[in-house]
Design a protein around this motif. Structure first.
Motif, PDB file in Angstrom:
ATOM      1  N   ASP A 262      -9.042 -11.022 -41.038  1.00 16.56           N
ATOM      2  CA  ASP A 262      -7.928 -11.870 -41.416  1.00 16.56           C
ATOM      3  C   ASP A 262      -6.522 -11.531 -41.345  1.00 16.56           C
ATOM      4  O   ASP A 262      -5.747 -12.230 -41.642  1.00 16.56           O
ATOM      5  CB  ASP A 262      -8.374 -12.648 -42.810  1.00 16.56           C
ATOM      6  N   THR A 263      -6.628 -10.198 -41.326  1.00 16.80           N
ATOM      7  CA  THR A 263      -5.272  -9.752 -41.443  1.00 16.80           C
ATOM      8  C   THR A 263      -4.427  -9.605 -39.920  1.00 16.80           C
ATOM      9  O   THR A 263      -3.421  -9.601 -39.805  1.00 16.80           O
ATOM     10  CB  THR A 263      -5.238  -8.097 -41.838  1.00 16.80           C
TER      11      THR A 263
ATOM     12  N   ASP B 229      -2.682  -5.891 -34.426  1.00 14.81           N
ATOM     13  CA  ASP B 229      -2.700  -7.187 -35.634  1.00 14.81           C
ATOM     14  C   ASP B 229      -2.192  -8.183 -34.845  1.00 14.81           C
ATOM     15  O   ASP B 229      -2.058  -9.417 -35.622  1.00 14.81           O
ATOM     16  CB  ASP B 229      -1.764  -6.599 -36.474  1.00 14.81           C
TER      17      ASP B 229
END
Length: 234
Positions: free
Chosen positions: A101-102, A227
């Motif tokens: 979820d990051t 990310d």
């Protein structure tokens, strides 16, 4: 002519007795502990030989040495049971995969369509093509079901782009990663994208262990900043 007179028999006997007494006293006066005494030298030599033999016997006894080492683990260099460090388990799938979820999804596109990845790089993912690994795959057993995709990058800018960091896409089912696989017989090799010239393109085949009906989504990203990614799906 002068005649010689021999001593009388009694005088000769007294002289012999005096000599024998002196010899006896001399023998009794020798100290066995005197280093110069022959008896002391013999005793010291015998004692030294016994001491030397005992030392030699102790050094040549492997059982005694082994017993001493076993009783002292620190001296032997062997760690005590339970004190050795334990290795952490290897992560599943690709340990740089932005599947949690990051990570941020910058854009989404369908398989077979082109999506701008950066200001100077566009990407296309074609597939999936269900297949089965051959006899010598890497990171998969022979006969493993896989899904194969072709990732194509195009340089839309005016300068060359080093595309190596884009060589490690990730496939996920939901939020769980699929393990990448490499198989020469499927054309899926352990290779990377090259530097792409302006207006040029390069393609790379990738495969992931998954059943033919698995609904995979492929995330393409710069491995130096995992990310952020662009996701391709059906």
């Amino acid at each position: 002519m002068t005649a010689l007179f021999l001593p009388s028999r009694g005088r000769r006997a007294g002289t012999v007795c005096a000599a024998l007494l002196a010899l006896a006293l001399t023998g009794c006066s020798e100290d066995p502990g005197d280093p110069a005494s022959p008896t002391a030298a013999t005793s010291a030599g015998t004692s030294g030989a016994e001491t030397s033999g005992a030392a030699t016997s102790g050094a040549a006894d492997p059982g005694a040495a082994a017993s001493g080492a076993a009783s002292d683990p620190a001296a032997s260099g062997t760690p005590e049971p339970g004190t050795a460090g334990q290795e952490s388990p290897a992560p599943s799938g690709n340990d740089v995969a932005p599947y949690d979820d990051t990570a941020t999804r910058d854009a989404a596109a369908a398989f077979g369509t082109t999506q701008q990845l950066t200001g100077s790089l566009a990407g296309t993912v074609e597939g999936p093509r269900p297949a089965t690994t051959g006899q010598r795959p890497v990171r998969a057993a022979p006969g493993t079901p896989v899904q194969v995709f072709t990732v194509t990058l195009t340089n839309t800018g005016t300068d060359p782009v080093d595309a190596v960091p884009w060589s490690f896409p990730v496939a996920v089912v939901g939020d769980e990663p699929a393990v990448p696989a490499y198989d020469e017989s499927l054309g899926v090799r352990m290779e990377t994208f090259p530097t792409i010239a302006p207006g040029g393109s390069a393609s790379l085949d990738v495969a992931f262990s998954a059943a033919p009906d698995a609904d995979l989504a492929v995330r393409v990203f710069d491995n130096t900043t995992p990310d952020h990614y662009v996701e391709f799906t059906d």
